[in-house]
Design a protein around this motif. Structure first.
Motif, mmCIF file in Angstrom:
data_model
loop_
_atom_site.group_PDB
_atom_site.id
_atom_site.type_symbol
_atom_site.label_atom_id
_atom_site.label_comp_id
_atom_site.label_asym_id
_atom_site.label_seq_id
_atom_site.Cartn_x
_atom_site.Cartn_y
_atom_site.Cartn_z
ATOM 1 N N ASP A 73 0.854 -1.187 0.000
ATOM 2 C CA ASP A 73 0.000 0.000 0.000
ATOM 3 C C ASP A 73 0.893 1.241 0.000
ATOM 4 O OD1 ASP A 73 -1.947 1.892 0.208
ATOM 5 O OD2 ASP A 73 -2.763 1.184 2.127
ATOM 6 N N LEU A 74 0.841 2.028 -1.077
ATOM 7 C CA LEU A 74 1.706 3.205 -1.191
ATOM 8 C C LEU A 74 1.365 4.267 -0.158
ATOM 9 C CD1 LEU A 74 1.946 3.639 -5.086
ATOM 10 C CD2 LEU A 74 3.495 2.438 -3.540
ATOM 11 N N SER A 75 0.132 4.308 0.286
ATOM 12 C CA SER A 75 -0.265 5.356 1.235
ATOM 13 C C SER A 75 0.439 5.196 2.585
ATOM 14 C CB SER A 75 -1.783 5.330 1.435
ATOM 15 O OG SER A 75 -2.203 4.080 1.967
ATOM 16 N N LYS A 76 0.882 3.981 2.916
ATOM 17 C CA LYS A 76 1.566 3.762 4.193
ATOM 18 C C LYS A 76 2.995 4.299 4.193
ATOM 19 C CE LYS A 76 -1.079 -0.354 5.495
ATOM 20 N NZ LYS A 76 -1.014 -1.775 5.877
ATOM 21 N N LEU A 77 3.517 4.653 3.023
ATOM 22 C CA LEU A 77 4.884 5.172 2.925
ATOM 23 C C LEU A 77 4.940 6.687 2.881
ATOM 24 C CD1 LEU A 77 6.400 2.653 0.357
ATOM 25 C CD2 LEU A 77 6.941 2.829 2.783
ATOM 26 N N ASP A 78 3.816 7.336 2.821
ATOM 27 C CA ASP A 78 3.794 8.789 2.705
ATOM 28 C C ASP A 78 4.363 9.421 3.982
ATOM 29 O OD1 ASP A 78 3.366 11.334 1.823
ATOM 30 O OD2 ASP A 78 1.196 11.320 2.164
ATOM 31 N N GLY A 79 5.447 10.176 3.856
ATOM 32 C CA GLY A 79 6.063 10.863 4.982
ATOM 33 C C GLY A 79 7.070 10.053 5.755
ATOM 34 N N ARG A 80 7.284 8.777 5.424
ATOM 35 C CA ARG A 80 8.299 7.984 6.124
ATOM 36 C C ARG A 80 9.698 8.472 5.740
ATOM 37 N NH1 ARG A 80 6.445 3.071 8.203
ATOM 38 N NH2 ARG A 80 8.544 2.952 9.116
ATOM 39 N N VAL A 81 10.687 8.170 6.577
ATOM 40 C CA VAL A 81 12.055 8.661 6.398
ATOM 41 C C VAL A 81 12.982 7.484 6.146
ATOM 42 C CG1 VAL A 81 13.969 9.923 7.468
ATOM 43 C CG2 VAL A 81 11.602 10.635 7.881
ATOM 44 N N ALA A 82 13.811 7.580 5.114
ATOM 45 C CA ALA A 82 14.778 6.530 4.787
ATOM 46 C C ALA A 82 16.029 6.696 5.634
ATOM 47 C CB ALA A 82 15.131 6.587 3.302
ATOM 48 N N ILE A 83 16.490 5.602 6.215
ATOM 49 C CA ILE A 83 17.718 5.638 7.023
ATOM 50 C C ILE A 83 18.905 5.091 6.244
ATOM 51 C CG2 ILE A 83 16.506 5.530 9.212
ATOM 52 C CD1 ILE A 83 17.111 2.565 9.329
ATOM 53 N N THR A 84 18.693 4.671 5.005
ATOM 54 C CA THR A 84 19.769 4.272 4.100
ATOM 55 C C THR A 84 19.428 4.797 2.713
ATOM 56 O OG1 THR A 84 18.719 2.157 3.532
ATOM 57 C CG2 THR A 84 20.254 2.150 5.395
ATOM 58 N N GLY A 85 20.424 4.896 1.859
ATOM 59 C CA GLY A 85 20.159 5.292 0.490
ATOM 60 C C GLY A 85 19.462 4.161 -0.267
ATOM 61 N N ILE A 86 18.434 4.508 -1.040
ATOM 62 C CA ILE A 86 17.669 3.530 -1.808
ATOM 63 C C ILE A 86 17.707 3.943 -3.272
ATOM 64 C CG2 ILE A 86 15.436 2.393 -2.108
ATOM 65 C CD1 ILE A 86 14.794 3.049 0.777
ATOM 66 N N GLN A 87 18.173 3.038 -4.120
ATOM 67 C CA GLN A 87 18.304 3.321 -5.537
ATOM 68 C C GLN A 87 16.973 3.072 -6.264
ATOM 69 O OE1 GLN A 87 21.050 4.653 -6.936
ATOM 70 N NE2 GLN A 87 21.877 4.708 -4.840
ATOM 71 N N PRO A 88 16.768 3.694 -7.446
ATOM 72 C CA PRO A 88 15.531 3.470 -8.203
ATOM 73 C C PRO A 88 15.345 1.989 -8.533
ATOM 74 C CG PRO A 88 16.718 5.356 -9.076
ATOM 75 C CD PRO A 88 17.623 4.717 -8.076
ATOM 76 N N GLY A 89 14.128 1.494 -8.333
ATOM 77 C CA GLY A 89 13.812 0.094 -8.598
ATOM 78 C C GLY A 89 14.007 -0.818 -7.411
ATOM 79 N N PRO A 91 13.226 -2.397 -3.764
ATOM 80 C CA PRO A 91 12.056 -2.465 -2.877
ATOM 81 C C PRO A 91 12.274 -1.626 -1.623
ATOM 82 C CG PRO A 91 12.730 -4.650 -3.592
ATOM 83 C CD PRO A 91 13.816 -3.727 -4.006
ATOM 84 N N ILE A 92 11.230 -1.001 -1.161
ATOM 85 C CA ILE A 92 11.288 -0.214 0.071
ATOM 86 C C ILE A 92 10.811 -1.107 1.206
ATOM 87 C CG2 ILE A 92 10.466 1.849 1.245
ATOM 88 C CD1 ILE A 92 10.047 3.122 -1.468
ATOM 89 N N LEU A 93 11.728 -1.386 2.143
ATOM 90 C CA LEU A 93 11.451 -2.306 3.245
ATOM 91 C C LEU A 93 11.361 -1.546 4.557
ATOM 92 C CD1 LEU A 93 13.958 -5.139 2.264
ATOM 93 C CD2 LEU A 93 11.597 -4.825 1.492
ATOM 94 N N GLU A 94 10.657 -2.140 5.506
ATOM 95 C CA GLU A 94 10.498 -1.512 6.818
ATOM 96 C C GLU A 94 11.839 -1.344 7.512
ATOM 97 O OE1 GLU A 94 8.768 0.355 9.908
ATOM 98 O OE2 GLU A 94 7.640 -0.360 8.150
ATOM 99 N N SER A 95 12.774 -2.271 7.314
ATOM 100 C CA SER A 95 14.083 -2.198 7.969
ATOM 101 C C SER A 95 14.933 -1.041 7.459
ATOM 102 C CB SER A 95 14.841 -3.518 7.765
ATOM 103 O OG SER A 95 15.033 -3.785 6.380
ATOM 104 N N ARG A 96 14.574 -0.468 6.327
ATOM 105 C CA ARG A 96 15.339 0.634 5.757
ATOM 106 C C ARG A 96 14.688 1.982 6.030
ATOM 107 N NH1 ARG A 96 17.327 -1.236 -0.151
ATOM 108 N NH2 ARG A 96 19.011 0.185 0.426
#
Length: 293
Positions: A73-89, A91-96
């Protein structure tokens, strides 16, 4: 007859094409019904950045290989903060991601129980710009040895005071994906509260140096530090031993008396001269001890 064969061939080709189209549509519909879409980064996400809806997208993913912590669900990621660099493509994981409700910036990267402290560096202290976010360094201080005398060669000492300290950012950049060296004037380090106190004291009493270490090297070191005398392999001259008082001369012997009937008493034995004492100064590591014998 020839025209009739060409007609059958054309019909077979159209039927095959229709079967392919219908098969693709069926697979797409089945994937959509299975809900195997997961969120991936549409653009590069920097460390500490907040995730906007335009920065992510939903892609189909094999149901048997969906990673743990993936988002559907994309709406659950709105406003979250990445603690590591994530490259295009990717997956966005909870641990990151930082915990929900965390604000963006470097504070989101600092783990619970840790602190971030900044030290001033130059092109030499910063290991010629090779100290980058994500690297580990040791902290070495050059200061005055508190146990040395004013005129002693052991007055200055260099010692590693902190080991395996994570570099969070250099200057105002915290991107860990870069490998190109960059000369900066400040480095932000991740430390515990106790390490922060030691580092603050170390930079106030001496000159700091960063020592770059291997990423996977976690072996601790235990050094006693090095002084100027140890560096130059010199020794301190032993102090001059105090002069012992001269021995008293033995009393002159009286002439022998005439023999008598009784046995004469033996002559007194002269007292031995006192033994002269010698003292030397012995250096063990950074301490000095006077030994006399």
């Amino acid at each position: 007859m020839k025209a009739k064969g060409m007609g059958f061939l054309l019909v077979a080709m159209l039927a095959g094409l229709a079967a392919v189209v219908l098969g693709v549509r069926w697979l797409q519909a089945k994937s959509a019904s299975d809900g195997n879409g997961i969120a991936v980064a549409a653009v590069e996400l920097q460390l500490g950045s907040r995730i906007a809806p335009a920065a992510i997208r939903l892609v189909e993913w094999p149901s048997g290989s969906i990673p743990n912590g993936a988002f559907t669900d994309l709406s659950k990621l709105d406003g979250r903060v990445a603690i590591t660099g994530i490259q295009p493509g990717e997956p966005i994981l909870e641990s990151r991601l930082a915990p929900d409700g965390t604000k963006g910036g470097l504070s989101a990267v600092v783990p619970e129980g840790k602190r971030a402290i900044t030290v001033r560096v130059n092109d030499v202290i910063g290991v010629a710009g090779f100290t980058l976010p994500g690297n580990y360094v040791d902290i070495m201080v050059n200061t005055e040895n508190t146990g040395a005398n004013r005129n002693n060669e052991d007055q200055m000492i260099s010692k590693i005071v902190l080991e395996r300290i994570l570099v969070l950012a250099v200057a105002q950049e915290a991107n860990r994906d870069e490998t190109k060296p960059k000369v900066v004037n400040a480095v932000t380090l991740e430390v515990t509260p106790e390490q922060a106190e030691r580092l603050d004291l170390a930079r106030s009493v001496g000159n700091l140096s960063l020592v770059l270490r291997n990423q996977i090297d976690s072996n601790p070191t235990d050094t006693a530090g090095i002084t100027k005398a140890m560096l130059l392999r010199t020794s301190v001259e032993a102090p001059v031993a105090p002069q012992s008082p001269p021995a008293k001369p033995a009393a002159p012997r009286r002439p022998a008396a005439k023999p008598r009937t009784e046995t004469p008493a033996p002559a007194p034995t002269p007292e031995p001269a006192p033994k002269q004492q010698v003292c030397v100064e012995v250096i063990r590591g950074v301490s000095k001890v006077n030994e006399c014998f």
